[in-house]
Design a protein around this motif. Structure first.
Motif, mmCIF file in Angstrom:
data_model
loop_
_atom_site.group_PDB
_atom_site.id
_atom_site.type_symbol
_atom_site.label_atom_id
_atom_site.label_comp_id
_atom_site.label_asym_id
_atom_site.label_seq_id
_atom_site.Cartn_x
_atom_site.Cartn_y
_atom_site.Cartn_z
ATOM 1 N N GLU A 118 3.686 -56.783 71.704
ATOM 2 C CA GLU A 118 4.249 -56.875 70.353
ATOM 3 C C GLU A 118 4.265 -58.319 69.861
ATOM 4 O O GLU A 118 4.027 -58.592 68.674
ATOM 5 C CB GLU A 118 5.669 -56.305 70.359
ATOM 6 C CG GLU A 118 6.306 -56.222 68.985
ATOM 7 C CD GLU A 118 7.722 -55.667 69.017
ATOM 8 O OE1 GLU A 118 8.407 -55.732 67.975
ATOM 9 O OE2 GLU A 118 8.151 -55.180 70.092
ATOM 10 N N LYS B 203 1.001 -59.358 68.342
ATOM 11 C CA LYS B 203 0.821 -58.775 66.999
ATOM 12 C C LYS B 203 1.642 -59.507 65.949
ATOM 13 O O LYS B 203 1.181 -59.739 64.830
ATOM 14 C CB LYS B 203 1.215 -57.297 67.039
ATOM 15 C CG LYS B 203 0.314 -56.434 67.902
ATOM 16 C CD LYS B 203 0.797 -54.985 67.921
ATOM 17 C CE LYS B 203 -0.111 -54.119 68.781
ATOM 18 N NZ LYS B 203 0.355 -52.703 68.834
ATOM 19 N N ASN B 204 2.875 -59.882 66.314
ATOM 20 C CA ASN B 204 3.785 -60.512 65.347
ATOM 21 C C ASN B 204 3.677 -62.028 65.305
ATOM 22 O O ASN B 204 4.158 -62.672 64.374
ATOM 23 C CB ASN B 204 5.234 -60.129 65.662
ATOM 24 C CG ASN B 204 5.480 -58.642 65.499
ATOM 25 O OD1 ASN B 204 4.682 -57.944 64.877
ATOM 26 N ND2 ASN B 204 6.573 -58.161 66.047
#
Length: 706
Positions: free
Chosen positions: A696, A699-700
């Motif tokens: 995650e 992605k962020n």
């Protein structure tokens, strides 16, 4: 059921008794009526199996280099164990199967029970085959004729690559089974076909099909013959279906070709190509890939995703259908190619004399059966009536065979079942390790009240659902990492875990390694923050391998780097509270096999995990550095540990030990005697969530709190 396998270790060809496979999603279960023995391909496998170790090594020099590299990094014994484990895995023979559909898996709509079908299934009484590798047989095509479907598609794909046009002259070098079918298909395309083979009986048979067939052994110069037939122009194309290690075939093919001619290799020949032969004529050369587009593509073959016909006219399945249509229309005659028909139980009449066989096509005939054989077969005579800590294993892949079962055997563990999807691998391991039952129905393990612990070693996408099912059956769970692929899966397992008085153990074995235990002891239990640098020189894995598929393998961070997250947690004595990861590559959200993970712990520990796939295989695969209170520990590949600044300790070394044996020893003891889980579940949960957070974070582009 019966299945023909090749033992690569001792060279025996065996008719093995195995459980019938369970039809899987996207597949059809077929009761076999006929299979065709591919004498070329299968002869190579049988002869390789019969070769001694030196001869095997000479045939695979690239594998020898890999073995030598592994010796340098891992040591001699682990390497020898790995080689023998690989050779100990039997090879299913055959890929030309015909039969009737007896069961249809979820997601399959184009087949129904009772359909006659051809597939690339092996020589086995029952096979479960993905739908894109299965084709319906036309009503007026016999089972014997349909057995040529797959082998015919191999020749057809060679023709598709050479792109013949009406009136062209195409040479077929090698008039074996594939060559004779290829020659007929070329005639059907309106080509003038010249065929060469040193077997006079095959030359005569080709002549019956209207082929200009020649035996070079009679003194005919192949190049001059082609020149004479084509008035000095040369062949428009050459398809090589021969099997010969000589480089002469490729050289002669070039010399008999016209300028800008095409050569396609379907067989196996020496490829020491003369630049002059190809340069002067601007020849094109191409190697075919089996049955056609879709071959070796998991999305097509295993997941059933077809290529759109307007853009990919001929897939492997559509090639199957084209061959069946040609047989139905009598434009291809395969009946004349059948040399013998042998009952399955007399299979050795074919396999005992493969090297000297003059057969073109051998058909194996299967008994007509209406009853479906058992999905479980009894191997051992173990009595588990008064035992505790009885095990069942779901999954019979490489980890089970090379690591888990050798350790469990040393521990005299009571293994009552092993489940495998196809039945063969589980049966082989049952016999080798004295497991009582081999099954293809894992639910049988869950229903047996004697089984205390179920161990999961399947592909990653089944871990969470199987763990939940096992907990529901009120049994302990061991799941080889990871526990789940995403938060949703994790939550379903957690919910079930919280309602049961059973343990879940994830295979984070590194914390049990002797050198990890030594590091922990040297660091002490003061809960002082430490710095950790852990490097995994993981090695390159091609992008089309299932571990990269986020829906199946979860990628290498969730699927593999979780090992080192747990190790850092163990060494730090704390839990991860935040994660940040940076990945190298044009698409870092997907290309996460070259990445650095930063872990922030509750007690202030800072850990960096470097997970790289672009390093040298000659370098150590795993390395851990720990810095604490003016002291340093360096662990190299689970073989050496060096200490700096420690009183009374400078170094320790041993054979490579990643902690698997100690992990299973503690686990079995815990199952038998009760007590706490060998890894606290809150640490397992923390590691699992940290691995999700790492992905995650990429992605962020930010830190993710746990």
């Amino acid at each position: 059921m019966k299945q023909i396998i090749q033992d690569l270790k001792n060279g025996n060809t065996i008719l093995e008794e195995v459980p019938v496979p369970i039809v899987k999603t996207g597949e059809v279960l077929i009761r076999t009526t006929r299979t065709l023995v591919s004498l070329g391909t299968e002869r190579m496998l049988v002869e390789f199996g019969k070769a001694n170790f030196i001869q095997k090594a000479r045939q695979q020099p690239d594998k020898v280099k890999q073995v030598l590299d592994k010796v340098k990094t891992d040591g001699l014994k682990p390497t020898i164990d790995s080689v023998f484990n690989k050779l100990g895995q039997p090879l299913p023979l055959g890929y030309c199967n015909v039969g009737k559909v007896v069961a249809v898996g979820k997601g399959v709509e184009e087949f129904k029970i009772g359909d006659r079908v051809a597939s690339n299934g092996p020589h086995a009484e029952y096979v479960s085959i993905p739908k894109n590798l299965v084709a319906k047989i036309p009503e007026n095509v016999s089972d014997e004729e349909a057995a040529f479907t797959v082998i015919g598609s191999i020749g057809l794909q060679g023709i598709r690559l050479i792109k013949p046009t009406l009136g062209e002259t195409i040479v077929v070098v090698g008039l074996g089974l594939i060559g004779l079918i290829t020659a007929q298909l070329l005639k059907m395309n309106g080509c003038r076909v010249i065929g060469f083979d040193f077997d006079q009986s095959k030359v005569e048979l080709a002549s019956e099909f209207g082929i200009i067939a020649v035996n070079p052994g009679s003194g005919t110069d192949q190049v001059k013959f082609v020149e004479s037939v084509t008035n000095g122009i040369g062949a428009d194309g050459v398809i090589i279906t021969a099997s010969n290690k000589s480089n002469d075939i490729i050289s002669q093919s070039a010399k008999m070709s016209r300028k800008r001619g095409r050569i396609v290799l379907v067989g196996v020949v020496g490829l020491d190509i003369s630049r002059a032969d190809f340069y002067e004529k601007e020849l094109t050369f191409q190697v075919y890939c089996s049955y056609g587009p879709g071959r070796y593509d998991d999305d097509y073959e295993q997941k059933g995703n077809d290529y759109p016909l307007p853009f990919v006219r001929w897939t492997e399945k559509r090639n199957f259908e084209a061959i069946l249509n040609a047989i139905e229309q009598k434009t291809v005659d395969v009946s004349k190619l059948i040399t013998e028909r042998i009952p399955l139980k007399e299979y050795n009449k074919i396999y005992d004399n493969m090297s000297g066989s003059r057969s073109i096509a051998s058909i194996l005939v299967y008994d007509e059966k209406d009853d479906v054989p058992a999905r479980t077969i009894r191997i051992g005579s173990n009595n588990f009536a008064s035992s505790r800590g009885i095990l069942g294993i779901i999954g019979a892949g490489n980890f089970t065979s090379s690591t888990m079962l050798p350790a469990l055997k040393k521990l005299n563990a009571d293994v009552k079942y092993i489940a495998s999807s196809g039945g063969l691998s589980g049966t082989t391991l049952s016999k080798k390790y004295g497991i009582a039952n081999s099954t293809t129905d894992y639910k049988l393990i869950l229903e047996d009240p004697q089984v205390d612990l179920v161990m999961i070693t399947t592909r990653h996408n089944s871990h969470a659902s199987l763990s939940k099912e096992i907990l529901e059956s009120d049994k302990h769970v061991f799941v080889e990492k990871p526990l789940a692929l995403n938060k949703e899966e994790y939550e379903t397992v957690l919910k079930e875990y919280n309602t049961r008085n059973k343990t879940i153990t994830v295979g984070f074995n590194r914390r049990f390694a002797p050198l990890a235990q030594k590091m922990k002891k040297l660091l002490g239990s003061s809960n002082t923050p430490i710095n950790i640098i852990a490097t995994m020189n993981a090695g390159f894995i091609p992008k089309d391998v299932w571990v990269h598929d986020m829906q199946v393998g979860g990628g290498r961070i969730i699927g593999e780097a979780c090992h080192f997250i747990d190790l850092c947690t163990y060494l730090s004595g704390s839990k991860v509270i935040a994660v940040c990861m940076n990945a190298m590559g044009a698409n870092p959200e997907e290309d996460t096999d070259n990445a650095s993970i930063l872990l922030k712990y509750e007690n202030g520990t800072n850990a960096v995990i470097n997970y790289f796939s672009n390093g040298s295989k000659a370098y150590s695969k795993e390395r851990v550095e720990v810095y604490s209170e003016e002291r340093t520990l360096i662990m190299d590949n689970w073989r050496k540990l060096k200490g700096y600044g420690f009183k009374g300790f400078t170094r320790e070394s041993s054979s490579q030990d990643k902690g698997h044996y100690a992990q299973f020893e503690k686990l079995i003891s815990q199952i038998k005697s009760g007590g706490k889980a060998i890894i606290p579940f809150d640490e397992i949960a923390n590691t699992t969530l940290a691995s999700f957070a790492a992905v995650e974070s990429v992605k962020n582009g930010s830190w993710i709190s746990i």
